[in-house]
Each structure stands twice: as structure tokens, then as C-alpha cells.
Design an enzyme around this catalytic site. Structure first.
Site, short mmCIF file in Angstrom:
data_model
loop_
_atom_site.label_atom_id
_atom_site.label_comp_id
_atom_site.label_asym_id
_atom_site.label_seq_id
_atom_site.Cartn_x
_atom_site.Cartn_y
_atom_site.Cartn_z
N PRO A 1 -3.22 -3.66 8.32
CA PRO A 1 -2.33 -4.43 7.45
C PRO A 1 -3.01 -4.75 6.11
O PRO A 1 -4.21 -4.98 6.07
CB PRO A 1 -2.03 -5.70 8.23
CG PRO A 1 -2.99 -5.74 9.36
CD PRO A 1 -3.54 -4.37 9.54
N LYS B 1 -7.66 -10.19 3.68
CA LYS B 1 -7.13 -9.79 4.98
C LYS B 1 -7.53 -10.77 6.08
O LYS B 1 -7.45 -10.45 7.26
CB LYS B 1 -7.62 -8.38 5.33
CG LYS B 1 -7.11 -7.34 4.32
CD LYS B 1 -7.56 -5.95 4.70
CE LYS B 1 -7.04 -4.94 3.68
NZ LYS B 1 -7.46 -3.57 4.00
N ARG C 1 -11.61 7.07 4.16
CA ARG C 1 -10.18 6.76 4.04
C ARG C 1 -9.51 7.84 3.20
O ARG C 1 -10.11 8.38 2.28
CB ARG C 1 -9.98 5.39 3.37
CG ARG C 1 -10.67 4.24 4.07
CD ARG C 1 -10.08 3.91 5.42
NE ARG C 1 -8.68 3.56 5.38
CZ ARG C 1 -8.22 2.34 5.07
NH1 ARG C 1 -9.06 1.38 4.78
NH2 ARG C 1 -6.93 2.09 5.04
#
Ligand code: ZN
Length: 270
Positions: free
Chosen positions: A2, A52, A258
Site C-alpha cells: 500500500p 507508510k 522494483r
């Protein structure tokens, strides 16, 4: 994983549902049982997000630090409570609703000093009104690291994830591998302001939409995006598909583990 807007939405939700009244705190799975028994029956003072990280503050040295990581989720329902299903790390029961936390990367009871140390390691969060983008610029302007990697480094900017970083770089025509120190302060301030706008919109709607109104499927006639992440985007997870602006196939590469997406035409090198 998220992105920051999800954590800020959770903080707002938990603030509204559970803060200001005594709550029941349990750990059906057991891994948070000692901490839960300390908190059970106390008043949740506030819920807040930093990047986060989600904090449930019960007192100066009674702060639950939650990091969802890749697999963590909160599921909420109105009362009455139901028997726990699966591995529920923490259950919070308020006056009207209850929520179960499963699979977090972290769920720990922290002291104020520990929380201060955690926050000191985080860069400014575009979703916090007290955020100072100059703190991030101080790091970026001295770094040879690619701007795309810097945007995901939580000690540089807290809360932006893979979708926002790909999209904000596209929106400003910046090649993802541009070294931070070559970005320039004016462009950094534009990027930051755009991140603030996009992420606030994400908090409001619960999805990541980054396309301008003129590139919306309803206007251009293209098919709406079919993706579990939701939202209309320019490049994220669109590798090989035509750029919405110029038609060039969207490029993809790995950077620091990533996936990175960009348009080689709209985001030229140098
Ligand atoms: Zn393009």
C-alpha cells in the site's frame, strides 16, 4: 505494497471510528497478546499516519506502531463482533465497529522515544501539512542516485510508492534514471507539489488516478484500465502498451528490485 494514501485513509477511518472512547484490544492469534492486554479498555487518543506507518496513540509511551508491509490488511465491520478467522494479530473493538489486522510487517507497542526515532528516519510525507520538501531536496540535490530510486527511499520521501513515483515522473517528463543532483530545485518543487495533489486525491477517493481530465477514458474513448490496483494511470504496469500521449510503447526495467515504467519519448534522457 500500500502507498501512503492508504495509510492516511486508515488513520482517518480509525480516528473517526475508534478514537475518544475506550476500546477493546485483543490478539486472537496471540503474537500481540501481552501488548493488547495492556491496552484493552483504554481510550484511543488518536490515529495518525506518517508515510507508510500507522500509529495508534493511547498515551505518551503507549503507541502501537503498525507497518502493513506487503501482506498486512485491516478488515472492518459494524458490530457485533464475529469469531476471528485466520491469523488476526490485533483486533480493535469500538463503540460501533470492529476491525481485524492480519499479516502486518510490524505491529508493536512503542514508547514515545522509539516513535521519535522512527519518525526521525523518515523523509517528509507529502500528505502531512507539516512536511518540509526542503528536507528531501537536501538529500536529492547531493545524490548521484536515480531520482526514481530516491522517490522510493522512505528516508528521502515518506509515503510515495511505486505507482506514484512512476506517474509523477511521467507527468513532469523526467527520465527515471536522472541523477537526483541533476534535477534542479525548481523541478523538485513542482514534483513535490504534484505528489501532494495526487496523493491528497488518493486519500479522498481511495484509488490512484494520475491522468489529466483530457486523457480520461470517457474523453478519449479508450477502454478503462483493467487492473486490481484501480485508477487511471499513464505508465504504471503498462509496459509495451502505447503511451497515452505519444503512442511510444511504455518501457519497463528493474531498479533496486522494483519495476520501473516510463515513456522513452515523453521522458527523454538528459
Ligand atoms: Zn509518450
Amino acid at each position: 505494497m500500500p502507498e501512503g494514501h492508504t495509510l492516511h485513509r486508515l488513520a482517518l477511518l480509525h480516528q473517526r471510528r475508534y478514537a475518544g472512547a475506550p476500546v477493546a484490544v485483543l490478539s486472537p492469534q496471540g503474537r500481540f497478546a501481552t501488548e493488547a492486554s495492556t491496552l484493552d479498555g483504554r481510550v484511543l487518543e488518536r490515529a495518525e499516519a506518517h508515510g507508510k506507518h500507522l500509529l495508534h496513540v493511547y498515551g505518551p509511551d503507549l503507541v502501537v506502531h503498525i507497518h502493513l508491509g506487503l501482506y498486512g490488511t485491516f478488515r472492518e465491520q459494524p458490530l457485533p463482533v464475529e469469531p476471528p478467522r485466520g491469523q488476526v494479530r490485533m483486533r480493535l473493538v469500538g463503540p460501533t465497529h470492529w476491525t481485524d489486522l492480519r499479516g502486518p510487517n510490524a505491529c508493536r507497542l512503542r514508547t514515545e522515544a522509539e516513535i521519535d526515532a522512527l519518525l526521525a528516519r523518515l523523509g517528509p510525507d507529502p500528505l502531512r501539512p507539516d512536511a518540509d520538501p526542503e528536507r528531501a531536496w537536501a538529500r536529492i540535490s547531493r545524490s548521484r542516485t536515480a531520482i526514481a530510486a530516491l522517490l522510493l527511499d522512505q528516508s528521502v520521501v515518506a509515503g510515495a510508492g511505486n505507482v506514484y513515483r512512476a506517474e509523477v515522473l511521467f507527468r513532469h517528463g523526467i527520465h527515471p534514471l536522472l541523477p537526483g543532483r541533476d534535477l534542479g530545485r525548481a523541478r523538485w518543487r513542482e514534483l513535490w507539489a504534484d505528489l501532494v495533489d495526487l496523493m491528497r486525491e488518493g486519500v479522498r477517493t481511495g484509488r490512484i488516478d494520475t491522468v489529466l481530465p483530457e486523457h480520461d477514458p470517457a474523453v478519449t474513448g479508450r477502454q478503462p484500465r483493467q487492473d486490481p490496483h484501480g485508477g487511471e494511470v499513464y505508465v504504471y504496469r503498462r509496459a509495451g502498451m502505447p503511451c497515452l500521449l505519444c503512442g511510444t510503447p511504455v518501457a519497463m526495467a528493474e531498479l533496486v528490485g522494483r519495476k520501473l515504467y516510463w515513456c522513452p519519448t515523453c521522458q527523454p534522457e538528459a
